[in-house]
Design a protein around this motif. Structure first.
Motif, short mmCIF file in Angstrom:
data_model
loop_
_atom_site.label_atom_id
_atom_site.label_comp_id
_atom_site.label_asym_id
_atom_site.label_seq_id
_atom_site.Cartn_x
_atom_site.Cartn_y
_atom_site.Cartn_z
N ALA A 302 0.79 -1.40 -0.01
CA ALA A 302 -0.02 0.39 -0.24
C ALA A 302 0.85 1.32 0.05
O ALA A 302 0.71 1.65 -1.00
CB ALA A 302 -0.51 -0.02 1.26
N ALA A 303 2.20 1.42 0.89
CA ALA A 303 3.12 2.65 0.89
C ALA A 303 3.08 2.60 -0.58
O ALA A 303 3.50 3.60 -0.96
CB ALA A 303 4.44 1.83 1.84
N VAL A 305 2.32 1.54 -3.36
CA VAL A 305 1.36 2.30 -4.28
C VAL A 305 1.34 3.56 -4.43
O VAL A 305 1.20 3.92 -5.25
CB VAL A 305 0.32 1.41 -4.57
N LYS A 306 1.05 4.41 -2.96
CA LYS A 306 0.71 5.59 -2.87
C LYS A 306 1.99 6.61 -3.38
O LYS A 306 1.88 7.34 -3.51
CB LYS A 306 0.40 5.59 -1.28
N SER A 309 1.88 6.39 -6.82
CA SER A 309 0.91 7.34 -7.71
C SER A 309 1.34 9.00 -7.19
O SER A 309 0.86 9.78 -8.15
CB SER A 309 -0.49 7.21 -6.68
N VAL A 310 2.15 9.23 -5.94
CA VAL A 310 2.47 10.37 -5.79
C VAL A 310 3.59 10.99 -7.21
O VAL A 310 3.47 11.72 -7.53
CB VAL A 310 3.21 10.94 -4.25
N ASP A 324 -4.72 4.66 -9.30
CA ASP A 324 -4.97 4.57 -8.49
C ASP A 324 -4.16 4.63 -6.79
O ASP A 324 -3.73 3.42 -6.64
CB ASP A 324 -6.33 3.65 -8.50
N PRO A 325 -4.43 5.60 -5.55
CA PRO A 325 -3.88 5.62 -4.93
C PRO A 325 -4.44 4.34 -4.22
O PRO A 325 -2.92 4.55 -2.99
CB PRO A 325 -3.52 6.67 -4.59
N LYS A 326 -5.38 4.54 -4.40
CA LYS A 326 -5.55 3.50 -2.99
C LYS A 326 -5.35 1.64 -3.66
O LYS A 326 -5.77 1.56 -4.81
CB LYS A 326 -7.52 3.14 -3.06
#
Length: 464
Positions: A302-303, A305-306, A309-310, A324-326
């Motif tokens: 999850a970290a 992927v976020k 995304s950034v 998608d950041p989620k």
């Protein structure tokens, strides 16, 4: 059987011959010419059909031929046109030229992405004109007619690429088949060993008011972009999808792989296969949350992927973009989180469809584009010097003129000479260095070159 690439030979119908005839009636001793035209040959047409799901019809039959036009007759009776041969293919089929001798593909002919879209891949021959067309003030009784034009023929390659809204990608045994079976009515083979899925599966999923088509793409491995593990066979089916759904196995499967490393490998393989895939919108899914001890791997993923995304939002060329950041955490086995994932995919697909709607208004008319290219190529000819005093003229249009000529008829030969001069053959030969008496060869025929002003004196047939 799933067949997604075939090569077939297509031949359109030849044109019918025009008729050389004169009107014969009682008390009309000198009736004028009344020979009818030959019919046009049928075309070979490729048409996308929503009812066709694979290219299996072309797996064992590789040669297809349209019907020819019939010959013209006297009393101005024109020959019937040949029937077009329509070959049905699945929506999403790419049609290309193929050269059997060199085993290479040529130009793109069409990319058929809509039901009913069609393109002519082999043009039927034009029917020969009857002698009624060759009357002039000085030639009142033309005693010749044209033969039918030979049809176009050649090999083409048909490649089917799935037309899906979303594609499930990931390493082997990531749970893609289980997920598509939970999301839709598709019933793929599911087992606990790698490469259970060897061909893509399609399913229709619904969430609220929206529905979408999802494809289960067989597992990818490192080096897939180079063809490892049938990588090219699988990756090309992702090219058309609007959304990539990246499924990551949190357990690392029996090999105990690092989920983050799997995530990185798949992203890299997509980018290396095609630049546009690196920029395709995507959603990341963490599967198998029902297995104990996967929480830590899910948090790390999850970290990442976020962070990606950034980075993508900031324009980092090394980050998957846009993403998608989620992280969607699911269990394809128990169904936990699948409904939320379906809703997210449906909403994203709807958004992408709306964004693409304007582009469809300017859709390419492949028939027009390919026909223009074909006409340009058809008119070209070249002159080659074979040796001292011998030249060869090559070109589709020029060769057809020669083939259409009745070589037993002096008037027909004189008319051919006139056509060749108008096409610029005489000037091209002079530029190439041809002088009076040189031998000129065109499609098995040989002529003696004479630079003259009248068409009848340009060439003399040597009847090879």
């Amino acid at each position: 059987m799933f067949i997604d690439k075939v090569r077939v030979f297509v031949k359109a119908g030849n044109g019918g011959a025009g008729c050389m005839s004169f009107r014969r009636e009682a008390h009309v001793p000198k009736g004028g010419p009344d020979g009818g035209d030959g019919g046009h040959g049928g075309n070979v047409v490729i048409e996308a059909d929503a009812a066709v799901s694979s290219l299996i019809d072309y797996r064992f039959k590789h040669h297809f031929k349209a019907t020819r036009g019939t010959h013209g007759k006297g009393s101005r009776m024109h020959g019937a046109n040949g029937d077009d041969l329509v070959l049905k293919v699945p929506i999403g089929t790419v049609v290309r030229e193929y050269f059997e001798d060199t085993r290479e593909t040529g130009e793109l002919i069409a990319d058929l992405t809509h039901d009913g879209e069609r393109v002519v891949v082999a043009q039927g021959g034009v029917g020969g004109r009857g002698n009624i067309h060759f009357v002039t003030p000085t030639r009142r009784a033309p005693a010749f007619a044209e033969l039918g034009e030979p049809a176009q023929e050649g090999w083409i390659e048909l490649e089917m690429k799935l037309m899906a809204d979303a594609a499930l990608v990931g390493m082997p045994s990531a749970g893609k088949s289980s997920l598509i079976s939970k999301m839709s009515a598709a019933k793929p083979k599911i087992a606990d060993y790698p490469f259970t899925t060897l061909v893509p599966n399609l399913g229709v999923a619904r969430s609220g008011d929206y529905s979408f088509v999802v494809a289960d793409i067989p597992g990818l491995i490192e080096g897939a972009h180079e063809g490892k593990g049938l990588g090219h066979e699988f990756l090309r089916h992702i090219e058309r999808t609007a959304l990539i759904v990246h499924v990551v196995d949190l357990t690392g499967d029996y090999e105990k792989r690092d989920p983050l490393e799997d995530y990185r490998i798949i992203n890299e393989e997509l980018a290396l296969y095609a630049d546009e895939l690196a920029c395709r919108p995507r959603i990341v899914v963490a599967n198998k949350i029902d297995v104990e001890g996967t929480e830590e791997a899910a948090e790390r993923l999850a970290a990442q992927v976020k962070a990606d995304s950034v980075a993508a939002a900031d324009g980092d060329e090394f980050a998957p973009s846009p993403i998608d950041p989620k992280l969607y955490r699911i269990s394809a086995l128990t169904g936990e989180g699948v409904d939320q994932l379906k809703a997210a995919i449906a909403a994203k697909v709807h958004e992408l469809r709306e964004a693409a709607r304007e582009e469809l208004a300017g859709e390419i008319q492949y028939d027009h584009v390919w026909e223009h290219k074909r006409e340009e190529r058809d008119k070209r000819f070249e002159v080659a010097k074979l040796s001292d005093g011998i030249f060869r003229v090559q070109g589709p249009m020029i060769e057809r003129m020669v083939v259409q000529t009745d070589w037993e008829n002096d008037e027909a030969i004189a008319f051919l000479q006139h056509r060749l001069k108008r096409a610029g053959v005489e000037k091209a030969l002079e530029r190439a260095g041809a002088v009076d008496g040189d031998e000129i060869r065109i499609v098995g025929r040989s002529f003696e070159f004479e630079s003259a002003q009248t068409a009848e004196d340009i060439y003399k047939d040597l009847d090879l």
